[in-house]
Design a protein around this motif. Structure first.
Motif, PDB file in Angstrom:
ATOM      1  N   GLN A   1      75.306  31.908  32.743  1.00  0.00           N
ATOM      2  CA  GLN A   1      76.998  31.666  32.509  1.00  0.00           C
ATOM      3  C   GLN A   1      76.693  31.762  34.360  1.00  0.00           C
TER       4      GLN A   1
ATOM      5  N   ILE B   1      83.808  30.884  28.158  1.00  0.00           N
ATOM      6  CA  ILE B   1      84.063  30.145  27.064  1.00  0.00           C
ATOM      7  C   ILE B   1      83.052  30.444  26.042  1.00  0.00           C
TER       8      ILE B   1
ATOM      9  N   ARG C   1      77.611  27.561  24.166  1.00  0.00           N
ATOM     10  CA  ARG C   1      76.223  26.828  25.703  1.00  0.00           C
ATOM     11  C   ARG C   1      76.245  24.821  25.350  1.00  0.00           C
TER      12      ARG C   1
ATOM     13  N   VAL D   1      82.220  21.387  32.580  1.00  0.00           N
ATOM     14  CA  VAL D   1      82.037  22.451  31.991  1.00  0.00           C
ATOM     15  C   VAL D   1      82.158  23.275  32.382  1.00  0.00           C
TER      16      VAL D   1
ATOM     17  N   SER E   1      85.313  24.274  34.717  1.00  0.00           N
ATOM     18  CA  SER E   1      86.485  25.242  33.951  1.00  0.00           C
ATOM     19  C   SER E   1      85.263  26.345  33.133  1.00  0.00           C
TER      20      SER E   1
ATOM     21  N   GLY F   1      82.520  27.180  31.933  1.00  0.00           N
ATOM     22  CA  GLY F   1      81.965  27.531  30.370  1.00  0.00           C
ATOM     23  C   GLY F   1      80.666  27.558  30.774  1.00  0.00           C
ATOM     24  N   ASP F   2      79.314  27.237  29.888  1.00  0.00           N
ATOM     25  CA  ASP F   2      77.967  27.541  29.708  1.00  0.00           C
ATOM     26  C   ASP F   2      77.487  26.606  29.933  1.00  0.00           C
ATOM     27  N   THR F   3      76.807  26.249  30.538  1.00  0.00           N
ATOM     28  CA  THR F   3      75.799  24.461  30.601  1.00  0.00           C
ATOM     29  C   THR F   3      74.911  24.987  31.404  1.00  0.00           C
TER      30      THR F   3
ATOM     31  N   LEU G   1      85.128  21.542  24.448  1.00  0.00           N
ATOM     32  CA  LEU G   1      85.002  22.876  25.439  1.00  0.00           C
ATOM     33  C   LEU G   1      86.396  23.152  24.547  1.00  0.00           C
TER      34      LEU G   1
ATOM     35  N   ALA H   1      85.613  26.432  21.812  1.00  0.00           N
ATOM     36  CA  ALA H   1      86.547  27.907  22.132  1.00  0.00           C
ATOM     37  C   ALA H   1      87.587  27.865  20.220  1.00  0.00           C
TER      38      ALA H   1
ATOM     39  N   ALA I   1      90.361  25.908  26.831  1.00  0.00           N
ATOM     40  CA  ALA I   1      89.922  24.915  26.872  1.00  0.00           C
ATOM     41  C   ALA I   1      91.023  23.949  25.802  1.00  0.00           C
TER      42      ALA I   1
END
Ligand SMILES: Nc1ncnc2c1ncn2[C@@H]1O[C@H](COP(=O)(O)OP(=O)(O)OP(=O)(O)O)[C@@H](O)[C@H]1O
Ligand SMILES: O=P(O)(O)OC[C@@]1(O)O[C@H](CO)[C@@H](O)[C@@H]1O
Length: 364
Positions: free
Chosen positions: A7, A13, A16, A62, A65, A67-69, A288, A292, A364
């Motif tokens: 991440q 968040i 993934r 993502v 923001s 997040g995990d991608t 997202l 969440a 999110a």
């Protein structure tokens, strides 16, 4: 292949989101001071180049923001698309192809009109199995965490892949991970139709009005004007193995149909600067909010807010969720629960506003 990293820094968040862009692009945006004139030489006032392609854009939202991608794509380490992604901190898993990726050109005019010219892209002939293996591996558990929550297949297929390539890719994920990984698809034309015909179970599709009409018929303009009609048409995709439909309708907003109901939300009035990537940002916003733990109303509100925020940005810039305002989006319930997957759709009913302001953690 660049190593998919864990991440990114930022707000965590859960879940993934692996994106797959079979035909990524370097998105060149050329801004004109006046109207585009066919056949003339015109000077640009500004130009930019961003790594793009629909799945890549989802990953960009993502990462922005927190997040995990991981973005899965074909392309060599020194290709400008891969270099641009690495520079921007987007984790990638790339399939070397020994040739340059495409450039797509967007011309923007002060009126807000955008013209897009997309190249076909390099051939991936003979590379489908390698891509499928890379996608299935990237979607799997990591040393520090579980398998991906979502795998998103988005955008056109490059030359050299068979029409049923999406079905092959989806099957590879299902065979390796079963239902643990959810599948989302943003596709159109023959590849989308072939996927629907394959019988593979799809958790989410994100058509726009034209793409929906290509599959179930009807008039895209009527879908944009009449959410009830749009929801009834979208529900027909549930007869084709799709669980949830996020139908985006440009400046008219979006409609969401799943096994528990259907909802619509109008888009906020904004000054559109470039709608390139608005659909991808809407999809990212939905996902997202889903990871969440947001309910359908919140996911739809976040999708519409994120798409609108993208449309207000220049070129193919995408927003972070922090820069969106889902609480300002009013969601209306359209009717009774939609029919189960594989059954005829339930009719939609009268609209009633619902509260979409259920808090979604971590922005999110
Ligand atoms: N002119 C606009 N004003 C406000 N919101 C917009 C506008 N255009 C797009 N949006 C927002 O973006 C979302 C996605 O837009 P749209 O339906 O045009 O996606 P799309 O056709 O998949 O786009 P693309 O393929 O260019 O990414 C809409 O649901 C809406 O929330
Ligand atoms: O040619 P495709 O794969 O259908 O679409 C590619 C593309 O137009 O989609 C994105 C916007 O949605 C851009 O980043 C990219 O240039």
């Amino acid at each position: 292949m660049s190593t998919p990293t864990a991440q990114q820094p930022g707000r965590p968040i859960g879940g993934r989101i692996v994106t797959v862009t079979p035909n990524p692009s370097l998105d060149r945006t050329i801004e004109l001071a006046g109207e585009l004139q066919r056949g003339a030489v015109q000077r640009a006032t500004r130009s930019t180049a961003e790594p793009g392609g629909k799945g890549v854009n989802v990953s960009r939202v993502v990462v922005a923001s927190g997040g995990d991608t991981v973005a899965v794509l074909p392309g060599d380490e020194l290709d400008p698309v891969l270099v641009g992604l690495t520079t921007r901190g987007i984790p990638t898993a790339a399939l070397p192809i020994g040739t340059a990726l495409r450039s797509n050109v967007t011309v923007t005019e002060p009126t807000g009109t955008t013209t897009k010219l997309n190249e076909p892209g390099p051939s991936l002939a003979g590379r489908l199995d390698a891509l499928a293996d890379l996608v299935a591996t990237t979607a799997g558990p990591t040393p520090t965490g579980p398998a991906a929550r979502w795998v998103v297949f988005a955008g056109s297929l490059p030359p050299g892949l068979p029409d049923d390539a999406l079905a092959v890719l989806v099957r590879a994920v299902r065979q390796r991970h079963g239902d643990e990984v959810r599948i989302a698809v943003d596709s159109s034309g023959v590849p989308f139709t072939a996927l629907l015909q394959s019988g593979e179970r799809i958790d989410l599709v994100k058509p726009n009005a034209e793409e929906l009409a290509e599959v179930v018929g009807g008039d895209p303009e009527q879908y944009e004007q009449d959410p009830e009609r749009a929801a009834a048409a979208a529900a027909r995709l549930r007869e084709r193995g799709v669980d949830t439909v996020l139908l985006t309708l440009g400046s008219a907003g979006a409609v969401l149909v799943d096994g528990t109901g259907s909802w619509t939300a109008a888009a906020p009035r904004i000054t559109a600067r470039s709608t390139v990537g608005a659909g991808d940002s809407a999809l990212a916003g939905y996902l997202l909010a889903e990871v969440a733990g947001g309910p359908p109303e919140r996911r739809l509100a976040q999708a519409v807010a994120t798409g609108a925020a993208a449309a207000g940005l220049p070129g193919s810039d995408v927003p972070a969720l922090d820069a969106t305002d889902p609480d300002a989006i009013v969601v209306h319930r359209l009717g009774p629960p939609a029919s189960p997957v594989g059954s005829p759709p339930a009719p939609t009913g009268a609209t009633a506003p619902v509260d979409a302001s259920v808090p979604v953690p971590h922005g999110a």
